[in-house]
Design a protein around this motif. Structure first.
Motif, mmCIF file in Angstrom:
data_model
loop_
_atom_site.group_PDB
_atom_site.id
_atom_site.type_symbol
_atom_site.label_atom_id
_atom_site.label_comp_id
_atom_site.label_asym_id
_atom_site.label_seq_id
_atom_site.Cartn_x
_atom_site.Cartn_y
_atom_site.Cartn_z
ATOM 1 N N CYS A 1 0.636 -1.204 -0.012
ATOM 2 C CA CYS A 1 -0.033 0.183 -0.239
ATOM 3 C C CYS A 1 0.887 1.374 -0.178
ATOM 4 O O CYS A 1 1.586 1.651 1.023
ATOM 5 C CB CYS A 1 -0.863 0.009 1.159
ATOM 6 N N PRO A 2 1.069 2.019 -1.049
ATOM 7 C CA PRO A 2 1.816 3.221 -1.179
ATOM 8 C C PRO A 2 0.725 4.177 -0.612
ATOM 9 O O PRO A 2 -0.358 4.294 -1.234
ATOM 10 C CB PRO A 2 2.107 3.272 -2.466
ATOM 11 N N GLY A 3 1.132 5.373 -0.083
ATOM 12 C CA GLY A 3 0.406 6.406 0.447
ATOM 13 C C GLY A 3 1.033 7.361 0.948
ATOM 14 O O GLY A 3 1.932 7.445 1.541
ATOM 15 N N GLN B 1 4.784 6.502 2.121
ATOM 16 C CA GLN B 1 5.206 5.374 2.816
ATOM 17 C C GLN B 1 4.700 4.229 1.682
ATOM 18 O O GLN B 1 3.685 4.397 1.079
ATOM 19 C CB GLN B 1 4.840 4.978 4.192
ATOM 20 N N ILE B 2 5.433 3.233 1.956
ATOM 21 C CA ILE B 2 4.773 1.889 1.343
ATOM 22 C C ILE B 2 4.829 0.942 2.054
ATOM 23 O O ILE B 2 5.680 0.168 2.697
ATOM 24 C CB ILE B 2 5.824 1.519 -0.037
ATOM 25 N N GLU B 3 3.678 0.285 2.671
ATOM 26 C CA GLU B 3 3.466 -0.700 3.458
ATOM 27 C C GLU B 3 3.268 -1.878 2.767
ATOM 28 O O GLU B 3 3.065 -2.064 1.637
ATOM 29 C CB GLU B 3 2.000 -0.440 4.090
ATOM 30 N N GLY B 4 3.731 -3.025 3.345
ATOM 31 C CA GLY B 4 3.870 -4.469 2.715
ATOM 32 C C GLY B 4 3.430 -5.387 3.608
ATOM 33 O O GLY B 4 3.584 -5.308 5.025
ATOM 34 N N MET B 5 2.726 -6.208 3.130
ATOM 35 C CA MET B 5 1.919 -7.478 4.289
ATOM 36 C C MET B 5 1.763 -8.831 3.598
ATOM 37 O O MET B 5 1.109 -8.774 2.446
ATOM 38 C CB MET B 5 0.781 -6.899 5.092
ATOM 39 N N VAL B 6 2.289 -9.764 4.090
ATOM 40 C CA VAL B 6 1.951 -11.104 3.882
ATOM 41 C C VAL B 6 1.614 -12.119 4.877
ATOM 42 O O VAL B 6 2.254 -11.931 6.072
ATOM 43 C CB VAL B 6 3.445 -11.580 3.325
ATOM 44 N N ILE B 7 0.330 -12.565 4.767
ATOM 45 C CA ILE B 7 -0.269 -13.469 5.803
ATOM 46 C C ILE B 7 -0.610 -14.722 5.305
ATOM 47 O O ILE B 7 -1.094 -14.711 4.030
ATOM 48 C CB ILE B 7 -1.577 -12.884 6.327
ATOM 49 N N ASP B 8 -0.079 -15.883 5.867
ATOM 50 C CA ASP B 8 -0.427 -17.171 5.178
ATOM 51 C C ASP B 8 -0.031 -18.231 6.351
ATOM 52 O O ASP B 8 0.436 -18.008 7.474
ATOM 53 C CB ASP B 8 0.329 -17.739 3.814
ATOM 54 N N ARG B 9 -0.267 -19.245 6.036
ATOM 55 C CA ARG B 9 0.153 -20.356 6.866
ATOM 56 C C ARG B 9 1.415 -20.473 7.058
ATOM 57 O O ARG B 9 2.278 -20.692 5.808
ATOM 58 C CB ARG B 9 -0.470 -21.792 6.664
ATOM 59 N N GLY B 10 2.302 -20.699 8.108
ATOM 60 C CA GLY B 10 3.634 -21.021 7.973
ATOM 61 C C GLY B 10 4.781 -19.934 7.388
ATOM 62 O O GLY B 10 5.929 -20.263 6.781
#
Ligand code: PHE
Length: 343
Positions: free
Chosen positions: A192-194, A212-221
């Motif tokens: 997410c850039p903003g 800012q540029i936000e980054g996010m990764v959600i997953d199993r493991g």
């Protein structure tokens, strides 16, 4: 009477023939066929005719009338065609003349850097998320594990609009906003850039508004090594294959563990210079493993899912990339500054 009509027709057709402009035709039409014209007069006099004569003269009158009308229409068409032809001949276009130079705009250096960063993460399967710049206290702080008495909420740092709303101080509120939309189900891979806002006094390295540029990764493991590998690839893509990254322990309320990430200085190749303050390393972002409380509040089960998040400053990246020494250049709209950049 019949002769009179025939004579009228002759006269009118002659006038039409001699007309040289469309305007002449209109005058002719009014003169011969208008209410005060000779035709109307003839027709008015028909009452005095005998019953045998009337239909004969009536027919002649109609014929004369339509002959004049047709002649006018035809002449009008040919005059218009002539006029068009004249225009075409006069208004020739010389395609060999040199063109007029056009002022072409330039992309803002922040746009260039943000698009490049977006391209990198899109190629890794991320999607682009968005969130509001006027943000609620809940998403900017509380959902990020910063309870009401947390010092980061200090009004010294934030532009509050009401008790409940403020200009977001970071793009991190997009983390809980994006997670909530998943209904507790992964995977989630976003950047997410903003724009973000802080009550800082503007100087060469601080601005009350920046990106800012936000980054996010959600997953199993998902593990810390996934974060490290992702950022290493990113640093090499953006700053060159010879770049290394370094993770230093840090603290953010919404990640645990938290790190600050440095890249080896691209200016002195790690030798030490004024840009890296003689350390050989330049800090480019904050990151960490998403805090279990943050996962839980946004509807994810921390026993099942884990994730990483990072936040970087494209202003910083652009300053390094282009050797810009003052962050204020980005926001003061001096056209001479922007004109130096091209895609
Ligand atoms: N939001 C943090 C900041 O503004 C950066 C950050 C983002 C840190 C995501 C960790 C994870 O400093």
């Amino acid at each position: 009477m019949k002769d009179k009509l025939i004579a009228l027709q002759e006269e009118a057709l002659q006038a039409i023939k001699q007309a040289t402009r469309v305007k002449d035709l209109q005058d002719t039409k009014v003169k011969y066929l208008g209410k005060k014209g000779p035709m109307t007069e003839v027709l008015r006099g028909m009452g005095k005719l005998s019953a045998e004569e009337r239909p004969v003269i009536g027919q002649v009158a109609n014929e004369v009338r339509s002959a004049i009308q047709i002649a006018i229409d035809e002449k009008q068409e040919s005059l218009q065609a002539e006029e068009m032809q004249r225009k075409l001949e006069q208004e020739t276009l010389d395609v060999t003349l040199p063109g007029m130079p056009q002022q072409v705009g330039h992309p803002h250096p922040l746009t260039l850097v943000i698009e490049e960063i977006e391209d990198f993460f899109l190629s890794m399967g991320y999607t682009i998320a968005e969130g509001p710049e006027v943000e609620s206290d809940y998403y900017n702080f509380e959902a990020l594990n910063m309870p009401p008495d947390h010092p980061a909420r200090d009004t010294q740092d934030s532009f509050y609009i009401t008790e409940e709303f403020l200009l977001r101080t970071q793009t991190s509120p997009v983390q809980p906003r994006s997670m909530e939309k998943q209904n507790g189900k992964g995977p989630l891979k976003i950047i997410c850039p903003g724009k973000v806002y802080r009550r800082d006094t503007d100087d060469a390295t601080h601005s009350h508004q920046f990106m800012q540029i936000e980054g996010m990764v959600i997953d199993r493991g998902i593990q810390m090594s996934d974060l490290k590998g992702t950022l290493e690839r990113f640093a090499k893509e953006m700053f060159g294959e010879e770049r290394d990254i370094r993770l230093r322990p840090s603290y953010f309320p919404f990640t645990e563990p938290s790190v600050e990430v440095d890249i080896s200085c691209s200016i002195c190749q790690g030798e030490g210079c004024s840009v890296c303050k003689k350390t050989g390393w330049i800090e480019i972002l904050g990151a960490g493993m998403v805090h279990p409380n943050v996962l839980k509040m946004a509807g994810f089960d921390p026993e099942e899912y884990s994730g990483f998040a990072f936040g970087m400053g494209p202003d910083r990246v652009a300053m390094l990339r282009y050797g810009i020494e003052d962050i204020r250049h980005f926001y003061t709209n001096d056209i001479r500054f922007i004109q130096q950049f091209n895609r």
